[in-house]
Design a protein around this motif. Structure first.
Motif, PDB file in Angstrom:
ATOM      1  N   ASN A 196       0.844  -1.189   0.000  1.00 39.76           N
ATOM      2  CA  ASN A 196       0.000   0.000   0.000  1.00 39.76           C
ATOM      3  C   ASN A 196       0.882   1.243   0.000  1.00 39.76           C
ATOM      4  N   LEU A 197       0.693   2.100  -0.997  1.00 45.81           N
ATOM      5  CA  LEU A 197       1.497   3.317  -1.141  1.00 45.81           C
ATOM      6  C   LEU A 197       0.807   4.549  -0.570  1.00 45.81           C
ATOM      7  N   ALA A 198      -0.377   4.383  -0.023  1.00 44.70           N
ATOM      8  CA  ALA A 198      -1.085   5.500   0.611  1.00 44.70           C
ATOM      9  C   ALA A 198      -0.692   5.548   2.075  1.00 44.70           C
ATOM     10  N   GLU A 199      -0.280   6.717   2.519  1.00 45.47           N
ATOM     11  CA  GLU A 199       0.121   6.879   3.910  1.00 45.47           C
ATOM     12  C   GLU A 199      -1.100   7.158   4.770  1.00 45.47           C
ATOM     13  N   ARG A 200      -1.126   6.589   5.951  1.00 40.31           N
ATOM     14  CA  ARG A 200      -2.223   6.805   6.899  1.00 40.31           C
ATOM     15  C   ARG A 200      -1.797   7.904   7.869  1.00 40.31           C
ATOM     16  N   LEU A 201      -2.157   9.113   7.536  1.00 42.46           N
ATOM     17  CA  LEU A 201      -1.816  10.262   8.366  1.00 42.46           C
ATOM     18  C   LEU A 201      -3.086  10.800   9.014  1.00 42.46           C
ATOM     19  N   TYR A 202      -2.897  11.562  10.090  1.00 44.03           N
ATOM     20  CA  TYR A 202      -4.051  12.139  10.774  1.00 44.03           C
ATOM     21  C   TYR A 202      -4.823  13.086   9.857  1.00 44.03           C
ATOM     22  N   GLU A 203      -4.100  13.805   9.016  1.00 41.97           N
ATOM     23  CA  GLU A 203      -4.762  14.777   8.140  1.00 41.97           C
ATOM     24  C   GLU A 203      -5.199  14.174   6.806  1.00 41.97           C
ATOM     25  N   SER A 204      -5.117  12.860   6.668  1.00 39.93           N
ATOM     26  CA  SER A 204      -5.578  12.201   5.443  1.00 39.93           C
ATOM     27  C   SER A 204      -7.081  12.401   5.288  1.00 39.93           C
ATOM     28  N   PRO A 205      -7.546  12.428   4.040  1.00 43.61           N
ATOM     29  CA  PRO A 205      -8.982  12.646   3.827  1.00 43.61           C
ATOM     30  C   PRO A 205      -9.819  11.509   4.415  1.00 43.61           C
ATOM     31  N   ARG A 206     -11.005  11.858   4.860  1.00 40.14           N
ATOM     32  CA  ARG A 206     -11.977  10.872   5.353  1.00 40.14           C
ATOM     33  C   ARG A 206     -12.976  10.635   4.228  1.00 40.14           C
ATOM     34  N   TYR A 207     -13.287   9.391   3.976  1.00 40.13           N
ATOM     35  CA  TYR A 207     -14.172   9.046   2.867  1.00 40.13           C
ATOM     36  C   TYR A 207     -15.484   8.517   3.422  1.00 40.13           C
ATOM     37  N   ASN A 208     -16.574   9.162   3.024  1.00 39.48           N
ATOM     38  CA  ASN A 208     -17.914   8.783   3.461  1.00 39.48           C
ATOM     39  C   ASN A 208     -18.805   8.630   2.242  1.00 39.48           C
ATOM     40  N   GLY A 209     -19.732   7.695   2.330  1.00 40.17           N
ATOM     41  CA  GLY A 209     -20.642   7.445   1.232  1.00 40.17           C
ATOM     42  C   GLY A 209     -21.887   8.300   1.316  1.00 40.17           C
ATOM     43  N   PRO A 210     -22.848   7.982   0.471  1.00 41.79           N
ATOM     44  CA  PRO A 210     -24.092   8.747   0.444  1.00 41.79           C
ATOM     45  C   PRO A 210     -24.895   8.503   1.721  1.00 41.79           C
ATOM     46  N   GLY A 211     -25.783   9.401   2.013  1.00 43.88           N
ATOM     47  CA  GLY A 211     -26.602   9.252   3.213  1.00 43.88           C
ATOM     48  C   GLY A 211     -27.589   8.107   3.113  1.00 43.88           C
ATOM     49  N   ASN A 212     -28.197   7.913   1.961  1.00 44.04           N
ATOM     50  CA  ASN A 212     -29.189   6.862   1.805  1.00 44.04           C
ATOM     51  C   ASN A 212     -29.142   6.370   0.358  1.00 44.04           C
ATOM     52  N   LEU A 213     -28.754   5.116   0.182  1.00 43.59           N
ATOM     53  CA  LEU A 213     -28.661   4.539  -1.163  1.00 43.59           C
ATOM     54  C   LEU A 213     -29.555   3.304  -1.211  1.00 43.59           C
ATOM     55  N   LEU A 214     -30.607   3.385  -2.000  1.00 40.12           N
ATOM     56  CA  LEU A 214     -31.582   2.302  -2.083  1.00 40.12           C
ATOM     57  C   LEU A 214     -30.996   1.078  -2.783  1.00 40.12           C
ATOM     58  N   PRO A 215     -31.597  -0.097  -2.576  1.00 40.50           N
ATOM     59  CA  PRO A 215     -31.105  -1.307  -3.246  1.00 40.50           C
ATOM     60  C   PRO A 215     -31.140  -1.151  -4.767  1.00 40.50           C
ATOM     61  N   GLY A 216     -30.058  -1.516  -5.423  1.00 38.50           N
ATOM     62  CA  GLY A 216     -29.954  -1.417  -6.873  1.00 38.50           C
ATOM     63  C   GLY A 216     -29.554  -0.050  -7.388  1.00 38.50           C
ATOM     64  N   ALA A 217     -29.477   0.937  -6.533  1.00 38.42           N
ATOM     65  CA  ALA A 217     -29.136   2.298  -6.961  1.00 38.42           C
ATOM     66  C   ALA A 217     -27.623   2.453  -7.078  1.00 38.42           C
ATOM     67  N   THR A 218     -27.221   3.446  -7.886  1.00 30.89           N
ATOM     68  CA  THR A 218     -25.803   3.741  -8.109  1.00 30.89           C
ATOM     69  C   THR A 218     -25.529   5.183  -7.718  1.00 30.89           C
ATOM     70  N   TRP A 219     -24.369   5.395  -7.118  1.00 27.61           N
ATOM     71  CA  TRP A 219     -23.937   6.727  -6.704  1.00 27.61           C
ATOM     72  C   TRP A 219     -22.556   6.982  -7.270  1.00 27.61           C
ATOM     73  N   GLN A 220     -22.356   8.164  -7.851  1.00 19.45           N
ATOM     74  CA  GLN A 220     -21.062   8.530  -8.410  1.00 19.45           C
ATOM     75  C   GLN A 220     -20.595   9.834  -7.766  1.00 19.45           C
ATOM     76  N   ASP A 221     -19.288   9.901  -7.546  1.00 18.84           N
ATOM     77  CA  ASP A 221     -18.727  11.090  -6.925  1.00 18.84           C
ATOM     78  C   ASP A 221     -17.250  11.179  -7.283  1.00 18.84           C
ATOM     79  N   CYS A 222     -16.663  12.341  -7.019  1.00 19.11           N
ATOM     80  CA  CYS A 222     -15.232  12.534  -7.195  1.00 19.11           C
ATOM     81  C   CYS A 222     -14.614  12.722  -5.815  1.00 19.11           C
TER      82      CYS A 222
END
Length: 154
Positions: free
Chosen positions: A100-126
């Motif tokens: 793994n070449l990604a460093e785990r630092l305190y200031e590393s970004p936090r990744y969170n998904g959508p608030g509510n994703l129904l079954p079969g639904a797709t979510w896209q983000d950058c």
């Protein structure tokens, strides 16, 4: 730690001194603890089954995503329950490598998904890039989501 040792010692003294009264209470407490443990393990296995049905694809795509957030994410909920919360970490690997070449630092970004994703639904983000070790270009790496933690509706 000391409180737990005192509690255990007191329970042993009561069990030895008054076995006819302490044994039924101890058995009831043991059964209750077993029921709670069973329920927690069942909930955890249910969440893991639902997480296994998620399809999460991450790719480096400067054309689709703006420069500060060059990782394109596509999340598809293939489970039968609605996804209510999702958190993960992103790992970066050279193709064919397992370091793994990604460093785990305190200031590393936090990744969170959508608030509510129904079954079969797709979510896209950058998403923003994780902090990479020096000497590696993000465009030459593969990105994967690891340590997924999620909750699903009942």
């Amino acid at each position: 730690m000391l409180f737990g040792a005192i509690l255990l010692l007191s329970w042993l003294v009561l069990l030895i001194r008054y076995p006819s009264k302490a044994l039924p209470v101890s058995l009831a407490a043991l059964i209750g603890l077993g029921l709670v443990t069973t329920w927690v393990l069942w909930q955890e296995s249910r969440e893991n089954r639902h997480l296994a049905h998620l399809q999460l694809r991450i790719s480096y795509d400067e054309q689709r995503c703006p420069p500060p957030q060059p990782l394109a994410l596509t999340l598809t909920n293939g489970s039968p329950a609605a996804l209510t919360e999702l958190r993960w970490q992103i790992a970066a690997y050279r193709p064919g490598d397992n370091v793994n070449l990604a460093e785990r630092l305190y200031e590393s970004p936090r990744y969170n998904g959508p608030g509510n994703l129904l079954p079969g639904a797709t979510w896209q983000d950058c998403l923003p890039l994780p902090t990479l070790r020096s000497g590696y270009r993000a465009s030459t790496l593969e990105f994967r989501a690891e340590r997924l933690h999620g909750t699903f509706s009942r």
